[in-house]
Scaffold this motif. Sequence first.
Motif, PDB file in Angstrom:
ATOM      1  N   LEU A 190       0.832  -1.201   0.000  1.00  0.00           N
ATOM      2  CA  LEU A 190       0.000   0.000   0.000  1.00  0.00           C
ATOM      3  C   LEU A 190       0.867   1.251   0.000  1.00  0.00           C
ATOM      4  O   LEU A 190       0.642   2.188  -0.787  1.00  0.00           O
ATOM      5  CB  LEU A 190      -0.929  -0.006   1.218  1.00  0.00           C
ATOM      6  N   MET A 191       1.881   1.277   0.875  1.00  0.00           N
ATOM      7  CA  MET A 191       2.761   2.443   0.931  1.00  0.00           C
ATOM      8  C   MET A 191       3.539   2.620  -0.368  1.00  0.00           C
ATOM      9  O   MET A 191       3.820   3.745  -0.784  1.00  0.00           O
ATOM     10  CB  MET A 191       3.720   2.312   2.112  1.00  0.00           C
ATOM     11  N   ASN A 192       3.890   1.514  -1.003  1.00  0.00           N
ATOM     12  CA  ASN A 192       4.598   1.590  -2.278  1.00  0.00           C
ATOM     13  C   ASN A 192       3.733   2.281  -3.331  1.00  0.00           C
ATOM     14  O   ASN A 192       4.218   3.144  -4.090  1.00  0.00           O
ATOM     15  CB  ASN A 192       4.961   0.182  -2.735  1.00  0.00           C
ATOM     16  N   GLU A 193       2.453   1.938  -3.370  1.00  0.00           N
ATOM     17  CA  GLU A 193       1.546   2.572  -4.325  1.00  0.00           C
ATOM     18  C   GLU A 193       1.356   4.055  -4.016  1.00  0.00           C
ATOM     19  O   GLU A 193       1.301   4.887  -4.926  1.00  0.00           O
ATOM     20  CB  GLU A 193       0.195   1.854  -4.314  1.00  0.00           C
ATOM     21  N   LEU A 194       1.254   4.387  -2.729  1.00  0.00           N
ATOM     22  CA  LEU A 194       1.054   5.781  -2.347  1.00  0.00           C
ATOM     23  C   LEU A 194       2.298   6.628  -2.614  1.00  0.00           C
ATOM     24  O   LEU A 194       2.201   7.769  -3.085  1.00  0.00           O
ATOM     25  CB  LEU A 194       0.675   5.862  -0.863  1.00  0.00           C
ATOM     26  N   ALA A 195       3.474   6.068  -2.311  1.00  0.00           N
ATOM     27  CA  ALA A 195       4.713   6.828  -2.468  1.00  0.00           C
ATOM     28  C   ALA A 195       5.076   7.049  -3.925  1.00  0.00           C
ATOM     29  O   ALA A 195       5.708   8.057  -4.265  1.00  0.00           O
ATOM     30  CB  ALA A 195       5.856   6.108  -1.750  1.00  0.00           C
ATOM     31  N   HIS A 196       4.663   6.113  -4.806  1.00  0.00           N
ATOM     32  CA  HIS A 196       5.080   6.190  -6.216  1.00  0.00           C
ATOM     33  C   HIS A 196       3.895   6.302  -7.166  1.00  0.00           C
ATOM     34  O   HIS A 196       3.964   5.856  -8.308  1.00  0.00           O
ATOM     35  CB  HIS A 196       5.899   4.938  -6.568  1.00  0.00           C
ATOM     36  N   ARG A 197       2.805   6.910  -6.683  1.00  0.00           N
ATOM     37  CA  ARG A 197       1.601   6.940  -7.521  1.00  0.00           C
ATOM     38  C   ARG A 197       1.783   7.747  -8.801  1.00  0.00           C
ATOM     39  O   ARG A 197       1.003   7.605  -9.740  1.00  0.00           O
ATOM     40  CB  ARG A 197       0.426   7.496  -6.718  1.00  0.00           C
ATOM     41  N   SER A 198       2.816   8.596  -8.842  1.00  0.00           N
ATOM     42  CA  SER A 198       3.067   9.376 -10.060  1.00  0.00           C
ATOM     43  C   SER A 198       4.119   8.739 -10.955  1.00  0.00           C
ATOM     44  O   SER A 198       4.479   9.307 -11.986  1.00  0.00           O
ATOM     45  CB  SER A 198       3.518  10.797  -9.689  1.00  0.00           C
ATOM     46  N   ALA A 199       4.630   7.562 -10.581  1.00  0.00           N
ATOM     47  CA  ALA A 199       5.671   6.888 -11.374  1.00  0.00           C
ATOM     48  C   ALA A 199       5.374   5.398 -11.418  1.00  0.00           C
ATOM     49  O   ALA A 199       5.770   4.652 -10.520  1.00  0.00           O
ATOM     50  CB  ALA A 199       7.055   7.165 -10.787  1.00  0.00           C
ATOM     51  N   GLU A 200       4.692   4.959 -12.476  1.00  0.00           N
ATOM     52  CA  GLU A 200       4.249   3.568 -12.597  1.00  0.00           C
ATOM     53  C   GLU A 200       5.414   2.587 -12.560  1.00  0.00           C
ATOM     54  O   GLU A 200       5.326   1.511 -11.963  1.00  0.00           O
ATOM     55  CB  GLU A 200       3.462   3.400 -13.900  1.00  0.00           C
ATOM     56  N   GLU A 201       6.547   2.960 -13.182  1.00  0.00           N
ATOM     57  CA  GLU A 201       7.685   2.039 -13.226  1.00  0.00           C
ATOM     58  C   GLU A 201       8.275   1.805 -11.841  1.00  0.00           C
ATOM     59  O   GLU A 201       8.782   0.715 -11.538  1.00  0.00           O
ATOM     60  CB  GLU A 201       8.773   2.562 -14.186  1.00  0.00           C
ATOM     61  N   LEU A 202       8.195   2.802 -10.968  1.00  0.00           N
ATOM     62  CA  LEU A 202       8.700   2.634  -9.602  1.00  0.00           C
ATOM     63  C   LEU A 202       7.763   1.751  -8.778  1.00  0.00           C
ATOM     64  O   LEU A 202       8.211   1.035  -7.873  1.00  0.00           O
ATOM     65  CB  LEU A 202       8.887   3.992  -8.929  1.00  0.00           C
ATOM     66  N   ILE A 203       6.471   1.804  -9.074  1.00  0.00           N
ATOM     67  CA  ILE A 203       5.525   0.918  -8.390  1.00  0.00           C
ATOM     68  C   ILE A 203       5.858  -0.538  -8.708  1.00  0.00           C
ATOM     69  O   ILE A 203       5.844  -1.405  -7.825  1.00  0.00           O
ATOM     70  CB  ILE A 203       4.075   1.242  -8.812  1.00  0.00           C
ATOM     71  N   VAL A 204       6.194  -0.808  -9.976  1.00  0.00           N
ATOM     72  CA  VAL A 204       6.563  -2.165 -10.381  1.00  0.00           C
ATOM     73  C   VAL A 204       7.808  -2.620  -9.628  1.00  0.00           C
ATOM     74  O   VAL A 204       7.851  -3.722  -9.062  1.00  0.00           O
ATOM     75  CB  VAL A 204       6.812  -2.216 -11.904  1.00  0.00           C
ATOM     76  N   ASP A 205       8.846  -1.772  -9.590  1.00  0.00           N
ATOM     77  CA  ASP A 205      10.084  -2.125  -8.891  1.00  0.00           C
ATOM     78  C   ASP A 205       9.846  -2.306  -7.401  1.00  0.00           C
ATOM     79  O   ASP A 205      10.384  -3.229  -6.770  1.00  0.00           O
ATOM     80  CB  ASP A 205      11.149  -1.032  -9.116  1.00  0.00           C
ATOM     81  N   GLY A 206       9.023  -1.425  -6.830  1.00  0.00           N
ATOM     82  CA  GLY A 206       8.731  -1.510  -5.405  1.00  0.00           C
ATOM     83  C   GLY A 206       7.943  -2.761  -5.056  1.00  0.00           C
ATOM     84  O   GLY A 206       8.181  -3.388  -4.019  1.00  0.00           O
ATOM     85  N   THR A 207       7.003  -3.144  -5.923  1.00  0.00           N
ATOM     86  CA  THR A 207       6.225  -4.361  -5.703  1.00  0.00           C
ATOM     87  C   THR A 207       7.132  -5.582  -5.653  1.00  0.00           C
ATOM     88  O   THR A 207       7.011  -6.431  -4.748  1.00  0.00           O
ATOM     89  CB  THR A 207       5.173  -4.536  -6.817  1.00  0.00           C
ATOM     90  N   LEU A 208       8.057  -5.675  -6.593  1.00  0.00           N
ATOM     91  CA  LEU A 208       9.003  -6.791  -6.586  1.00  0.00           C
ATOM     92  C   LEU A 208       9.862  -6.771  -5.324  1.00  0.00           C
ATOM     93  O   LEU A 208      10.145  -7.812  -4.733  1.00  0.00           O
ATOM     94  CB  LEU A 208       9.898  -6.726  -7.823  1.00  0.00           C
ATOM     95  N   GLY A 209      10.276  -5.578  -4.914  1.00  0.00           N
ATOM     96  CA  GLY A 209      11.096  -5.458  -3.707  1.00  0.00           C
ATOM     97  C   GLY A 209      10.360  -5.930  -2.463  1.00  0.00           C
ATOM     98  O   GLY A 209      10.921  -6.648  -1.625  1.00  0.00           O
ATOM     99  N   VAL A 210       9.077  -5.555  -2.342  1.00  0.00           N
ATOM    100  CA  VAL A 210       8.275  -5.980  -1.188  1.00  0.00           C
ATOM    101  C   VAL A 210       8.082  -7.488  -1.196  1.00  0.00           C
ATOM    102  O   VAL A 210       8.195  -8.156  -0.151  1.00  0.00           O
ATOM    103  CB  VAL A 210       6.911  -5.257  -1.184  1.00  0.00           C
ATOM    104  N   LEU A 211       7.784  -8.052  -2.372  1.00  0.00           N
ATOM    105  CA  LEU A 211       7.577  -9.500  -2.470  1.00  0.00           C
ATOM    106  C   LEU A 211       8.841 -10.268  -2.108  1.00  0.00           C
ATOM    107  O   LEU A 211       8.799 -11.235  -1.333  1.00  0.00           O
ATOM    108  CB  LEU A 211       7.121  -9.877  -3.879  1.00  0.00           C
ATOM    109  N   VAL A 212       9.978  -9.823  -2.643  1.00  0.00           N
ATOM    110  CA  VAL A 212      11.240 -10.514  -2.357  1.00  0.00           C
ATOM    111  C   VAL A 212      11.633 -10.348  -0.891  1.00  0.00           C
ATOM    112  O   VAL A 212      12.011 -11.311  -0.218  1.00  0.00           O
ATOM    113  CB  VAL A 212      12.365  -9.992  -3.279  1.00  0.00           C
ATOM    114  N   GLY A 213      11.556  -9.126  -0.369  1.00  0.00           N
ATOM    115  CA  GLY A 213      11.923  -8.880   1.029  1.00  0.00           C
ATOM    116  C   GLY A 213      11.051  -9.663   1.990  1.00  0.00           C
ATOM    117  O   GLY A 213      11.554 -10.251   2.960  1.00  0.00           O
ATOM    118  N   SER A 214       9.741  -9.690   1.734  1.00  0.00           N
ATOM    119  CA  SER A 214       8.830 -10.429   2.614  1.00  0.00           C
ATOM    120  C   SER A 214       9.059 -11.932   2.507  1.00  0.00           C
ATOM    121  O   SER A 214       8.982 -12.650   3.511  1.00  0.00           O
ATOM    122  CB  SER A 214       7.377 -10.089   2.265  1.00  0.00           C
ATOM    123  N   LEU A 215       9.353 -12.411   1.283  1.00  0.00           N
ATOM    124  CA  LEU A 215       9.622 -13.835   1.108  1.00  0.00           C
ATOM    125  C   LEU A 215      10.880 -14.249   1.856  1.00  0.00           C
ATOM    126  O   LEU A 215      10.911 -15.307   2.508  1.00  0.00           O
ATOM    127  CB  LEU A 215       9.760 -14.172  -0.376  1.00  0.00           C
TER     128      LEU A 215
END
Length: 401
Positions: A333-358
């Motif tokens: 959620l925070m990733n989407e809010l922090a990067h709502r003006s940059a779609e490519e950063l949302i993609v990178d952040g999503t992968l980062g959250v998934l990998v870090g949480s895994l």
Amino acid sequence: MTWIRNSQVAAALLLAAAVIGLVVANTPLGPGLDDLKHWHPTPFGGVDLSAAHWVTDGLLAVFFLVAAIELRYELTQGELADRRKALVPAIAAVGGVVAPALLFVALVPRELAGGWPIPTATDIAFALGVLAIVGKRLPVAVRALLLALAVIDDLIAIGLIAILFTTSLQVWALVAAAATVVVVWALGRAYRTRRGSWPLRIAIAAACIALWWLVLQSGVHATIAGVAAGLVLAPAPAEAARHRLEPIVNGAILPLFAFVSASVMIPQVPLGALSPIFLAIAIALPVGKLVGITLAGWLGQIALRTPKADRLGLGDLVTVALLGGIGFTVSLLMNELAHRSAEELIVDGTLGVLVGSLVAVLVGGTVTAIRSARRAPDDDDDRAARRAADDAEYSRRYDGE
């Protein structure tokens, strides 16, 4: 329905639903599921939420209500009844926010530093789920610390969202919500003298729903309504609510939440094309939480002069800290809010959250399982059985009302 109250059964359902959600989202059914999550039912009472937000903002508030009731029990009668012990989770939670944020800022260019809140969150449902499955023999104090830390961490996260990402805060709704908290408290007190009164039960439920609506209208994350209600309810109505809601939370709400939250389409991006955001989050979540929670918890016990007999050992603190690195839902959620003006950063952040949480799930789960297997059963292991017996007694006494 006694089996559904078992924490291990609930955790297994939670994690199974998460796996199913992640798998389905990355099959040809994924786009249709995504459309369903973004579908908006007909607005009702000024509430216009997508199907996914009805789960994460609406149903999850019920889970937070039950979690807050359990936290209140720990603070008043359980492992955290001593004020010095109760302050340790708060100190550890702050450390678990500061360290990942600093690590994130150190790993990204200055222009990307605005995403520092992303790795600061702990997903309470998933963290407790992993602990329930593989940490059965660990001291009950470990679960109490993780529960308190995760709830406080979520409150901090909600505060960060309100301060940094809320564009239209409605003060009137916040004031009305505060007044409604007082109403919930007063109705809970009245319940003590008229236990079993259905008009009072209905009034308490209506007040809690009104509190949720007001918090939602204020622009603050609505799940805080569940935390507030759970902490102020008197023991009698609180335990009545927990007893009746726990099977629903374990058997329906948490699995549905896990399915919706985990149904994330994994972006197909070459590693070389990822921005520093990916690596910063993937490192800051597990490593930052490990360092921050462990160090702050250890120093907090020393500063508060917690008696040595009551202190959690370094191994237990590390276990909690590793599980605290499971960010997932709030981090996404925070990733989407922090990067709502940059779609490519949302993609990178999503992968980062998934990998870090895994990484946190795998490492934290492994360490927890090893420590649990090495620990001989003792009186702490009987606590779940005692709580189940209490539930059975409650059913016998009150379900016929």
